[in-house]
Design an enzyme around this catalytic site. Structure first.
Site, PDB file in Angstrom:
ATOM      1  N   LYS A  37      36.285 -35.678  11.277  1.00 48.19           N
ATOM      2  CA  LYS A  37      36.038 -36.976  10.678  1.00 48.19           C
ATOM      3  C   LYS A  37      36.942 -37.210   9.478  1.00 48.19           C
ATOM      4  O   LYS A  37      37.143 -38.328   9.045  1.00 48.19           O
ATOM      5  CB  LYS A  37      34.581 -37.044  10.166  1.00 48.19           C
ATOM      6  CG  LYS A  37      33.507 -36.889  11.185  1.00 48.19           C
ATOM      7  CD  LYS A  37      32.156 -36.873  10.422  1.00 48.19           C
ATOM      8  CE  LYS A  37      31.018 -36.479  11.318  1.00 48.19           C
ATOM      9  NZ  LYS A  37      29.772 -36.303  10.540  1.00 48.19           N
ATOM     10  N   GLY A  38      37.464 -36.131   8.905  1.00 47.11           N
ATOM     11  CA  GLY A  38      38.157 -36.196   7.615  1.00 47.11           C
ATOM     12  C   GLY A  38      39.343 -37.139   7.554  1.00 47.11           C
ATOM     13  O   GLY A  38      39.665 -37.665   6.493  1.00 47.11           O
ATOM     14  N   ASP A  94      43.761 -34.597   8.060  1.00 46.45           N
ATOM     15  CA  ASP A  94      43.573 -34.862   6.632  1.00 46.45           C
ATOM     16  C   ASP A  94      44.210 -33.780   5.772  1.00 46.45           C
ATOM     17  O   ASP A  94      44.907 -34.059   4.812  1.00 46.45           O
ATOM     18  CB  ASP A  94      42.081 -35.025   6.284  1.00 46.45           C
ATOM     19  CG  ASP A  94      41.228 -33.862   6.780  1.00 46.45           C
ATOM     20  OD1 ASP A  94      41.761 -32.968   7.482  1.00 46.45           O
ATOM     21  OD2 ASP A  94      40.018 -33.844   6.495  1.00 46.45           O
ATOM     22  N   LYS A 125      47.926 -27.213   1.881  1.00 48.21           N
ATOM     23  CA  LYS A 125      47.895 -26.142   0.880  1.00 48.21           C
ATOM     24  C   LYS A 125      48.973 -25.163   1.329  1.00 48.21           C
ATOM     25  O   LYS A 125      48.706 -24.209   2.059  1.00 48.21           O
ATOM     26  CB  LYS A 125      46.509 -25.500   0.831  1.00 48.21           C
ATOM     27  CG  LYS A 125      45.408 -26.452   0.379  1.00 48.21           C
ATOM     28  CD  LYS A 125      44.036 -25.773   0.350  1.00 48.21           C
ATOM     29  CE  LYS A 125      42.932 -26.776   0.088  1.00 48.21           C
ATOM     30  NZ  LYS A 125      41.574 -26.214   0.268  1.00 48.21           N
ATOM     31  N   PHE A 146      39.572 -26.766  -3.648  1.00 46.31           N
ATOM     32  CA  PHE A 146      38.809 -27.546  -2.678  1.00 46.31           C
ATOM     33  C   PHE A 146      38.761 -29.002  -3.132  1.00 46.31           C
ATOM     34  O   PHE A 146      38.334 -29.306  -4.235  1.00 46.31           O
ATOM     35  CB  PHE A 146      37.386 -26.993  -2.526  1.00 46.31           C
ATOM     36  CG  PHE A 146      36.720 -27.526  -1.292  1.00 46.31           C
ATOM     37  CD1 PHE A 146      36.963 -26.962  -0.047  1.00 46.31           C
ATOM     38  CD2 PHE A 146      35.869 -28.623  -1.370  1.00 46.31           C
ATOM     39  CE1 PHE A 146      36.376 -27.476   1.099  1.00 46.31           C
ATOM     40  CE2 PHE A 146      35.273 -29.145  -0.226  1.00 46.31           C
ATOM     41  CZ  PHE A 146      35.528 -28.569   1.006  1.00 46.31           C
ATOM     42  N   VAL A 147      39.248 -29.879  -2.257  1.00 44.27           N
ATOM     43  CA  VAL A 147      39.329 -31.294  -2.634  1.00 44.27           C
ATOM     44  C   VAL A 147      38.391 -32.159  -1.800  1.00 44.27           C
ATOM     45  O   VAL A 147      38.068 -31.833  -0.649  1.00 44.27           O
ATOM     46  CB  VAL A 147      40.784 -31.828  -2.517  1.00 44.27           C
ATOM     47  CG1 VAL A 147      41.664 -31.247  -3.607  1.00 44.27           C
ATOM     48  CG2 VAL A 147      41.389 -31.530  -1.142  1.00 44.27           C
ATOM     49  N   ASP A 153      35.420 -34.219   2.772  1.00 39.78           N
ATOM     50  CA  ASP A 153      34.014 -34.023   2.414  1.00 39.78           C
ATOM     51  C   ASP A 153      33.706 -32.626   1.891  1.00 39.78           C
ATOM     52  O   ASP A 153      34.484 -31.692   2.045  1.00 39.78           O
ATOM     53  CB  ASP A 153      33.123 -34.249   3.635  1.00 39.78           C
ATOM     54  CG  ASP A 153      33.203 -33.080   4.616  1.00 39.78           C
ATOM     55  OD1 ASP A 153      34.325 -32.673   4.974  1.00 39.78           O
ATOM     56  OD2 ASP A 153      32.142 -32.549   4.999  1.00 39.78           O
TER      57      ASP A 153
HETATM   58  P1  IMP Z   1      42.179 -24.984   8.192  1.00 35.93           P
HETATM   59  O1  IMP Z   1      41.728 -24.722   9.601  1.00 35.93           O
HETATM   60  O2  IMP Z   1      41.867 -23.833   7.284  1.00 35.93           O
HETATM   61  O3  IMP Z   1      43.635 -25.405   8.099  1.00 35.93           O
HETATM   62  O4  IMP Z   1      41.300 -26.158   7.617  1.00 35.93           O
HETATM   63  C1  IMP Z   1      41.448 -27.466   8.057  1.00 35.93           C
HETATM   64  C2  IMP Z   1      40.163 -28.254   8.002  1.00 35.93           C
HETATM   65  O5  IMP Z   1      39.255 -27.719   7.039  1.00 35.93           O
HETATM   66  C3  IMP Z   1      40.460 -29.657   7.567  1.00 35.93           C
HETATM   67  O6  IMP Z   1      40.605 -30.504   8.672  1.00 35.93           O
HETATM   68  C4  IMP Z   1      39.263 -30.028   6.714  1.00 35.93           C
HETATM   69  O7  IMP Z   1      38.275 -30.591   7.528  1.00 35.93           O
HETATM   70  C5  IMP Z   1      38.758 -28.716   6.182  1.00 35.93           C
HETATM   71  N1  IMP Z   1      39.258 -28.447   4.817  1.00 35.93           N
HETATM   72  C6  IMP Z   1      40.176 -27.529   4.436  1.00 35.93           C
HETATM   73  N2  IMP Z   1      40.378 -27.548   3.110  1.00 35.93           N
HETATM   74  C7  IMP Z   1      39.587 -28.531   2.632  1.00 35.93           C
HETATM   75  C8  IMP Z   1      39.366 -29.080   1.308  1.00 35.93           C
HETATM   76  O8  IMP Z   1      39.957 -28.673   0.285  1.00 35.93           O
HETATM   77  N3  IMP Z   1      38.466 -30.093   1.254  1.00 35.93           N
HETATM   78  C9  IMP Z   1      37.802 -30.594   2.322  1.00 35.93           C
HETATM   79  N4  IMP Z   1      37.984 -30.121   3.564  1.00 35.93           N
HETATM   80  C10 IMP Z   1      38.872 -29.094   3.712  1.00 35.93           C
END
Ligand code: IMP
Length: 169
Positions: A37-38, A94, A125, A146-147, A153
């Protein structure tokens, strides 16, 4: 909460990315595949910054986060990939953190052999992703914090904030 990127800065950057994407696809048809949803708030602004008349949009839901931590496991919650066979795809995310979510999804997407796959992410990141997932159109590189806000969200809260904020508990 601490403000990290204000709405005006986001708006300006989204317009720039939209122009880059329009320039890349020119008059070729492509699907903007929005990850729920992000990405919804970002995508709503982004698609209006893309001038192509040959773009369509679709949605898929992926999830790997629980609270402020990645679970390391990615679930595909919705969607049917087969229809994208032979299609040019622009995946809209997102944020790329560890890259786990997108790596998993790209593996699945590649199985159905789209004509091309490009990645657009509002945030990355970089120090965590370490190039694991290559982003073709990036909004901002951020630190390992964490944003929330602008669609992002914390346990489903704060998606409605117009600026991107650092969540400090
Ligand atoms: P990854 O699989 O670790 O790359 O994380 C990606 C997903 O985790 C994103 O699509 C977000 O939904 C969530 N996510 C990662 N970091 C953040 C953050 O800082 N704030 C909010 N959601 C995050």
């Amino acid at each position: 909460m601490r403000k990290l990127i204000c709405r005006d800065t986001i708006h300006k950057r989204v317009q720039e990315i939209g122009a880059q994407i329009s320039d890349h696809y020119q008059n070729r048809p492509f699907t903007c595949l929005i990850i729920l949803k992000g990405s919804t708030v970002f995508a709503a602004d982004l698609i209006r910054a893309i001038t192509s008349e040959f773009m369509d949009i679709d949605f898929i839901r992926l999830s790997s986060y629980c609270g402020t931590h990645s679970t390391g496991k990615v679930e595909m919650l919705m969607g049917e990939l087969e229809k994208f066979r032979g299609r040019e795809l622009l995946v809209v995310e997102d944020i790329v953190d560890t890259g786990t979510t997108l790596s998993f999804f790209l593996e699945k997407l590649n199985e159905i052999k789209p004509a091309s796959i490009k990645i657009c992410s509002l945030l990355e990141k970089k120090e965590i992703n370490k190039g694991r997932v290559k982003i073709d159109f990036l909004g901002f590189d951020i630190k390992n914090e964490f944003v929330i806000g602008y669609g992002l969200d914390m346990n489903e809260r704060f998606r409605n904030l117009p600026d991107i904020m650092v969540y400090e508990g």
